[in-house]
Design an enzyme around this catalytic site. Sequence first.
Site, mmCIF file in Angstrom:
data_model
loop_
_atom_site.group_PDB
_atom_site.id
_atom_site.type_symbol
_atom_site.label_atom_id
_atom_site.label_comp_id
_atom_site.label_asym_id
_atom_site.label_seq_id
_atom_site.Cartn_x
_atom_site.Cartn_y
_atom_site.Cartn_z
ATOM 1 N N ASP A 25 -34.759 17.876 -16.592
ATOM 2 C CA ASP A 25 -36.066 18.486 -16.844
ATOM 3 C C ASP A 25 -36.565 18.239 -18.267
ATOM 4 O OD1 ASP A 25 -38.287 19.955 -16.075
ATOM 5 O OD2 ASP A 25 -37.447 21.834 -16.822
ATOM 6 N N ASN A 73 -41.773 19.512 -5.830
ATOM 7 C CA ASN A 73 -42.469 18.582 -6.727
ATOM 8 C C ASN A 73 -43.639 17.853 -6.052
ATOM 9 O OD1 ASN A 73 -39.433 17.754 -8.569
ATOM 10 N ND2 ASN A 73 -41.070 19.158 -9.153
ATOM 11 N N TRP A 74 -43.761 17.981 -4.722
ATOM 12 C CA TRP A 74 -44.921 17.392 -4.029
ATOM 13 C C TRP A 74 -46.217 18.049 -4.470
ATOM 14 C CZ3 TRP A 74 -44.046 13.001 -1.614
ATOM 15 C CH2 TRP A 74 -42.822 12.774 -1.015
#
Length: 243
Positions: A25, A73-74
């Site tokens: 991240d 995350n889409w």
Amino acid sequence: MSAAAKTELAGEFKKLPRHIAVIMDGNGRWAQRQGLPRTAGHSAGADSFHRAARYCQKLGIEYLTVYAFSTENWKRPREEVDAILELLERYLRQALQDMEKEKVRIRIFGDLSPFTPQLRDMCRACMERSAVYTGAQVNICLNYGGRDEIVRAAERWAAEGCPPLSEERFGSYMWGGDVPDPDLLIRPGGEKRISNFLLWELAYTELYFSDVLWPDFDEAELDKAIDAYRHRQRRFGDVGQEA
Ligand code: IPE
Ligand code: IPE
Ligand code: MG
């Protein structure tokens, strides 16, 4: 070296994590801080992943599991999703080329069905062709969610006619059912959360959080994380050993 020193060294060596999991991240913030588009951060993050994988292999870490793209995350802008998937494709293409030299087993954990046939084929080819390597294993979590994994495990169990269950048996339905649970989870990027990663497998994993952003998370940062791990006392619910 004295026998005592050797024993101590062996003891220390044993404390190296066998399996490290990483939530990669901070790519977006890394790029934004330099006035670059977020996609440049993902590109730098991909380099950092490559570096980490090589370093773990060098250290003799058996398993490295990385969170590359979550089921959530889409929600990101289409261009960002495309850029991440393109980088992944590039990584896999390179991995296929370098396979005989690198000798790393690659596995992809997650539902690949929404991806292009090309990306799916590449994932499959990487998994199949690298299955012969037994030294180091890199698991890439792609379109992966911890809750999704548990639901799928329940579905697979039901499809087999609901055989008697134990924790071990249920765990075997996970994507990496034959992989030991992570010993150490590293989350760079400053956030102190799991973000739906390995919910089943992290039950007794040691957690390490760092403010360093993933593209800057180099060998020295990995050393720091491993060193912190080696000073932890894992009790698994038992009483601790006397000092
Ligand atoms: C992690 O970096 C990479 C993916 C989620 C694919 P981010 O893109 O989440 O970076 P930040 O957290 O916005 O800085
Ligand atoms: C977790 O990071 C997912 C990956 C690193 C692939 P996120 O950036 O998506 O997590 P949140 O949204 O900050 O919890
Ligand atoms: Mg993030």
